[in-house]
Design a protein around this motif. Sequence first.
Motif, PDB file in Angstrom:
ATOM      1  N   GLY A  68       0.841  -1.168   0.000  1.00 29.07           N
ATOM      2  CA  GLY A  68       0.000   0.000   0.000  1.00 29.07           C
ATOM      3  C   GLY A  68       0.889   1.235   0.000  1.00 29.07           C
ATOM      4  N   PRO A  69       0.338   2.419   0.215  1.00 30.02           N
ATOM      5  CA  PRO A  69       1.113   3.659   0.113  1.00 30.02           C
ATOM      6  C   PRO A  69       2.231   3.769   1.142  1.00 30.02           C
ATOM      7  CG  PRO A  69      -1.081   4.082   0.980  1.00 30.02           C
ATOM      8  CD  PRO A  69      -1.089   2.682   0.467  1.00 30.02           C
ATOM      9  N   LEU A  70       2.021   3.306   2.377  1.00 24.22           N
ATOM     10  CA  LEU A  70       3.092   3.403   3.378  1.00 24.22           C
ATOM     11  C   LEU A  70       4.274   2.531   2.994  1.00 24.22           C
ATOM     12  CD1 LEU A  70       1.130   3.463   6.762  1.00 24.22           C
ATOM     13  CD2 LEU A  70       2.219   5.370   5.560  1.00 24.22           C
ATOM     14  N   MET A  71       4.011   1.270   2.679  1.00 24.15           N
ATOM     15  CA  MET A  71       5.101   0.402   2.252  1.00 24.15           C
ATOM     16  C   MET A  71       5.764   0.934   0.993  1.00 24.15           C
ATOM     17  SD  MET A  71       4.102  -3.543   2.903  1.00 24.15           S
ATOM     18  CE  MET A  71       3.332  -4.137   4.409  1.00 24.15           C
ATOM     19  N   ASN A  72       4.983   1.506   0.093  1.00 23.92           N
ATOM     20  CA  ASN A  72       5.538   2.010  -1.154  1.00 23.92           C
ATOM     21  C   ASN A  72       6.575   3.106  -0.917  1.00 23.92           C
ATOM     22  OD1 ASN A  72       4.564   4.113  -3.826  1.00 23.92           O
ATOM     23  ND2 ASN A  72       5.731   2.238  -4.065  1.00 23.92           N
ATOM     24  N   LEU A  73       6.289   4.027  -0.007  1.00 23.90           N
ATOM     25  CA  LEU A  73       7.253   5.077   0.298  1.00 23.90           C
ATOM     26  C   LEU A  73       8.580   4.495   0.765  1.00 23.90           C
ATOM     27  CD1 LEU A  73       4.987   7.655   2.166  1.00 23.90           C
ATOM     28  CD2 LEU A  73       6.011   7.959  -0.098  1.00 23.90           C
ATOM     29  N   PHE A  74       8.499   3.574   1.720  1.00 23.98           N
ATOM     30  CA  PHE A  74       9.710   2.998   2.277  1.00 23.98           C
ATOM     31  C   PHE A  74      10.419   2.087   1.279  1.00 23.98           C
ATOM     32  CE2 PHE A  74       7.622   4.268   6.224  1.00 23.98           C
ATOM     33  CZ  PHE A  74       8.681   4.807   6.925  1.00 23.98           C
ATOM     34  N   GLN A  75       9.659   1.313   0.528  1.00 23.11           N
ATOM     35  CA  GLN A  75      10.298   0.388  -0.403  1.00 23.11           C
ATOM     36  C   GLN A  75      10.962   1.113  -1.566  1.00 23.11           C
ATOM     37  OE1 GLN A  75       8.636  -3.960   0.076  1.00 23.11           O
ATOM     38  NE2 GLN A  75       7.356  -2.799  -1.319  1.00 23.11           N
ATOM     39  N   LEU A  76      10.417   2.247  -1.962  1.00 29.87           N
ATOM     40  CA  LEU A  76      11.064   3.029  -3.013  1.00 29.87           C
ATOM     41  C   LEU A  76      12.377   3.605  -2.499  1.00 29.87           C
ATOM     42  CD1 LEU A  76      11.010   4.099  -5.844  1.00 29.87           C
ATOM     43  CD2 LEU A  76       9.409   5.877  -5.131  1.00 29.87           C
ATOM     44  N   GLU A  77      12.376   4.122  -1.288  1.00 27.30           N
ATOM     45  CA  GLU A  77      13.617   4.611  -0.695  1.00 27.30           C
ATOM     46  C   GLU A  77      14.619   3.467  -0.528  1.00 27.30           C
ATOM     47  OE1 GLU A  77      14.397   7.537   2.918  1.00 27.30           O
ATOM     48  OE2 GLU A  77      13.845   5.546   3.660  1.00 27.30           O
ATOM     49  N   MET A  78      14.161   2.360   0.003  1.00 32.56           N
ATOM     50  CA  MET A  78      14.993   1.185   0.244  1.00 32.56           C
ATOM     51  C   MET A  78      15.667   0.712  -1.042  1.00 32.56           C
ATOM     52  SD  MET A  78      13.381  -2.467   1.403  1.00 32.56           S
ATOM     53  CE  MET A  78      14.269  -3.654   2.379  1.00 32.56           C
ATOM     54  N   THR A  79      14.880   0.538  -2.090  1.00 28.74           N
ATOM     55  CA  THR A  79      15.395  -0.020  -3.335  1.00 28.74           C
ATOM     56  C   THR A  79      16.313   0.966  -4.040  1.00 28.74           C
ATOM     57  OG1 THR A  79      13.306  -1.244  -3.475  1.00 28.74           O
ATOM     58  CG2 THR A  79      14.732  -1.289  -5.397  1.00 28.74           C
ATOM     59  N   ALA A  80      16.009   2.247  -3.946  1.00 28.03           N
ATOM     60  CA  ALA A  80      16.899   3.249  -4.534  1.00 28.03           C
ATOM     61  C   ALA A  80      18.291   3.162  -3.915  1.00 28.03           C
ATOM     62  CB  ALA A  80      16.318   4.646  -4.346  1.00 28.03           C
ATOM     63  N   LYS A  81      18.371   2.992  -2.615  1.00 29.71           N
ATOM     64  CA  LYS A  81      19.667   2.890  -1.941  1.00 29.71           C
ATOM     65  C   LYS A  81      20.374   1.572  -2.290  1.00 29.71           C
ATOM     66  CE  LYS A  81      18.627   5.877   2.029  1.00 29.71           C
ATOM     67  NZ  LYS A  81      19.849   6.725   1.954  1.00 29.71           N
ATOM     68  N   GLN A  82      19.602   0.517  -2.470  1.00 37.04           N
ATOM     69  CA  GLN A  82      20.199  -0.765  -2.826  1.00 37.04           C
ATOM     70  C   GLN A  82      20.770  -0.754  -4.239  1.00 37.04           C
ATOM     71  OE1 GLN A  82      16.798  -3.260  -2.092  1.00 37.04           O
ATOM     72  NE2 GLN A  82      17.267  -3.517   0.088  1.00 37.04           N
ATOM     73  N   LEU A  83      20.075  -0.117  -5.155  1.00 35.56           N
ATOM     74  CA  LEU A  83      20.521  -0.115  -6.545  1.00 35.56           C
ATOM     75  C   LEU A  83      21.546   0.974  -6.843  1.00 35.56           C
ATOM     76  CD1 LEU A  83      17.200  -0.762  -8.521  1.00 35.56           C
ATOM     77  CD2 LEU A  83      18.819  -2.400  -7.567  1.00 35.56           C
ATOM     78  N   TYR A  84      21.424   2.120  -6.183  1.00 35.52           N
ATOM     79  CA  TYR A  84      22.260   3.279  -6.508  1.00 35.52           C
ATOM     80  C   TYR A  84      22.880   3.885  -5.252  1.00 35.52           C
ATOM     81  CZ  TYR A  84      19.362   2.863 -10.723  1.00 35.52           C
ATOM     82  OH  TYR A  84      18.712   2.394 -11.827  1.00 35.52           O
ATOM     83  N   PRO A  85      23.762   3.164  -4.585  1.00 35.70           N
ATOM     84  CA  PRO A  85      24.340   3.685  -3.334  1.00 35.70           C
ATOM     85  C   PRO A  85      25.143   4.970  -3.527  1.00 35.70           C
ATOM     86  CG  PRO A  85      25.499   1.716  -4.077  1.00 35.70           C
ATOM     87  CD  PRO A  85      24.274   1.818  -4.909  1.00 35.70           C
ATOM     88  N   ASP A  86      25.782   5.130  -4.672  1.00 35.82           N
ATOM     89  CA  ASP A  86      26.578   6.343  -4.909  1.00 35.82           C
ATOM     90  C   ASP A  86      25.694   7.574  -5.025  1.00 35.82           C
ATOM     91  OD1 ASP A  86      28.873   4.821  -4.906  1.00 35.82           O
ATOM     92  OD2 ASP A  86      28.988   4.667  -7.091  1.00 35.82           O
ATOM     93  N   GLN A  87      24.478   7.388  -5.506  1.00 40.06           N
ATOM     94  CA  GLN A  87      23.574   8.523  -5.704  1.00 40.06           C
ATOM     95  C   GLN A  87      22.696   8.779  -4.480  1.00 40.06           C
ATOM     96  OE1 GLN A  87      24.066   6.099  -8.020  1.00 40.06           O
ATOM     97  NE2 GLN A  87      25.202   7.366  -9.488  1.00 40.06           N
ATOM     98  N   PHE A  88      22.255   7.717  -3.797  1.00 41.81           N
ATOM     99  CA  PHE A  88      21.244   7.873  -2.758  1.00 41.81           C
ATOM    100  C   PHE A  88      21.695   7.415  -1.372  1.00 41.81           C
ATOM    101  CE2 PHE A  88      18.733   7.110  -6.741  1.00 41.81           C
ATOM    102  CZ  PHE A  88      18.271   8.413  -6.883  1.00 41.81           C
ATOM    103  N   GLY A  89      22.943   6.988  -1.252  1.00 39.99           N
ATOM    104  CA  GLY A  89      23.423   6.500   0.031  1.00 39.99           C
ATOM    105  C   GLY A  89      23.278   4.989   0.122  1.00 39.99           C
TER     106      GLY A  89
END
Length: 412
Positions: free
Chosen positions: A357-378
């Motif tokens: 749902g929307p709550l999980m979506n916010l966190f999972q988008l942040e989570m996955t961005a950091k997993q895929l692009y650590p240089d850009q997003f931490g």
Amino acid sequence: MADTPTRRTYLKRTGALVGAGLVAGCSGDSDATTETSSPATDSETATTEAVTAEQTESETATAESNYATELAPVGSVTLDSPPENVFTHFPWFPDMASALGRGDTVNSLWWEGTAAGLDYFTAEFDGFDVEWADEATEYGFSKERLYELDSDLHLVDPAWVTTQDNWTRDDVDEVADNVGPWLGNYYSSYHASPPDEWADEYEYYTLWETFGRVAALYGERSRYEALASVHDDLLETVEDGLPAESERPTVAYLSISEDLSSIYRLRLNAPGYWNSHTRPLGATDAFGGEEFSGPFAQVDMEALAEADPDVVLALWTVTDTFDFGTLTQNLEDDPVGGELTAVRNGRVYPQGTRWQGPLMNLFQLEMTAKQLYPDQFGAWPEYESGDDYPEFGAGEQLFDHRRVADVLAGDV
């Protein structure tokens, strides 16, 4: 469904939705377009405005009530008051109810792992409770069960319901007339085809468009708009930070057992809300353009080795029933798995659920961005089974966690 008032609701079946502001294909919202939409430019920044305009029209047309919305395939739904007793089945709707401060209304859902997942992501929010955690039951439901629960609202797609054993369209109409209306759109999950008898009434929506309509029935548009604004800002942050396509990793998005006995690949960049946390990141699917039917396809270790992804995203692994450490150790010890680029480089990452749902979506988008692009997003920190979601500092967050906590607490 009858065009007459019931005990709780006036329900008018409209069939296919009309009006540019009501259909799913809103400009700039690739979640609601065709499968040819570009994952690298996926954005839902028009969601708040589109849904707000739709809700304004709906309220004007039904002046006798402020609790009105429209969603295919049901059409128009108007309640006399916010629902106090709500039936759900798939996990994204309980998430929505909690996001709106109305988690206490949920009387049923399927899959108890939903609560564990939401607990993981929201652990930092003091005072936030998953109030429906004890309401999980088995998959499927009977008409008799719905009469017993006597719900004000059924947040389930009636088109999907008619594909289940012992359910017909007449049964669906009977429940709407005698108990409470339906609202749901299951086939937007991955833009699957609905049953033929519903095809003319069907449209596809994004997760956040559906959330806005649920919010209207609860009378919680302000909470929705506040969270949608956070989501829009998050998408903008992601889009602005993405590296060039040539610098993006290849990714295998998998459902994989701890002992490696079953491995299923999922689409990484497909339309629909099951991919609303991976598609905006525009990574390259390690399996290329290979087509398959259904939401996932079974593969073996040799097929995974042939794809040789830079990153493995392992779905369903942040629950207390899965030992992520055992999975990674087994991959390292496997003669084939140990040679995978993602395994050798320590880039096998945990994931939550596509049933977000929307709550999980916010966190999972942040989570996955950091997993895929650590240089850009931490960088994403190392995960051990039982860990809570990391408490990133304000400078490390890709969305305003404090703002979300405030909205959940009622400060909109």
